[in-house]
Design a protein around this motif. Structure first.
Motif, PDB file in Angstrom:
ATOM      1  N   ARG A   4      68.208  35.604  51.500  1.00 56.54           N
ATOM      2  CA  ARG A   4      67.150  35.200  50.564  1.00 56.54           C
ATOM      3  C   ARG A   4      67.063  33.688  50.581  1.00 56.54           C
ATOM      4  N   LEU A   7      66.528  28.918  46.223  1.00 52.24           N
ATOM      5  CA  LEU A   7      65.474  28.323  45.414  1.00 52.24           C
ATOM      6  C   LEU A   7      65.805  26.884  45.022  1.00 52.24           C
ATOM      7  N   ASP A  11      61.203  25.643  42.213  1.00 53.57           N
ATOM      8  CA  ASP A  11      60.815  27.046  42.401  1.00 53.57           C
ATOM      9  C   ASP A  11      61.288  27.967  41.275  1.00 53.57           C
ATOM     10  N   HIS A  41      66.688  34.326  42.235  1.00 54.21           N
ATOM     11  CA  HIS A  41      65.528  35.216  42.418  1.00 54.21           C
ATOM     12  C   HIS A  41      65.500  36.294  41.329  1.00 54.21           C
ATOM     13  N   ASP A  42      66.666  36.617  40.797  1.00 57.60           N
ATOM     14  CA  ASP A  42      66.796  37.641  39.752  1.00 57.60           C
ATOM     15  C   ASP A  42      67.410  36.971  38.519  1.00 57.60           C
TER      16      ASP A  42
END
Length: 136
Positions: A4, A7, A11, A41-42
């Protein structure tokens, strides 16, 4: 290579940004490790993981260096390259010397070997080691 994207601060959604702010404040640094950047991301899992880690690695019955040494041992057993590196750096920051690291690695190696032998031989556990049997 990461599976992934890591970030950047730009972001992050607001929930992840709040966790990053707490990581920075708690650790007294402007840096947020790649682990957290991948997990961002989570935001729900990011927050749950950070909150649990912050408690477990914070003040307690075990001193901070001992906790890092345990983390290195478990990370080695689980073959987690990232955690081996990050917790070795953390242990060094908490006072681990080269001699301590060498001895830790020797103990990890010995435990791995004797664990494998005991497992292969299916050695029964001594009754004296059972709770309530007067184990010393």
């Amino acid at each position: 290579m990461a599976t992934r994207e890591l970030l950047t601060d730009e972001d992050l959604d607001p929930a992840a940004r709040e966790v990053f702010d707490d990581i920075r404040a708690t650790r007294g640094t402007d840096r947020v490790n790649n682990f957290w950047r991948a997990l961002a991301h989570d935001p729900v899992t990011l927050k749950l993981t950070w909150e649990r880690l912050k408690v477990l690695m914070g003040p307690g019955a075990l001193d901070p260096l001992t906790k890092e040494l345990i983390y290195i041992a478990v990370s080695t057993a689980n073959a987690c390259e990232y955690c081996c590196h990050s917790h070795t750096a953390a242990a060094r920051a908490k006072g681990m010397t080269d001699a301590m690291h060498d001895e830790l690695l020797a103990v990890i190696g010995m435990a791995g070997m004797t664990n494998a032998i005991a497992t292969a031989l299916q050695v029964p556990v001594d009754a004296a080691f059972d709770v309530g049997q007067g184990a010393a």
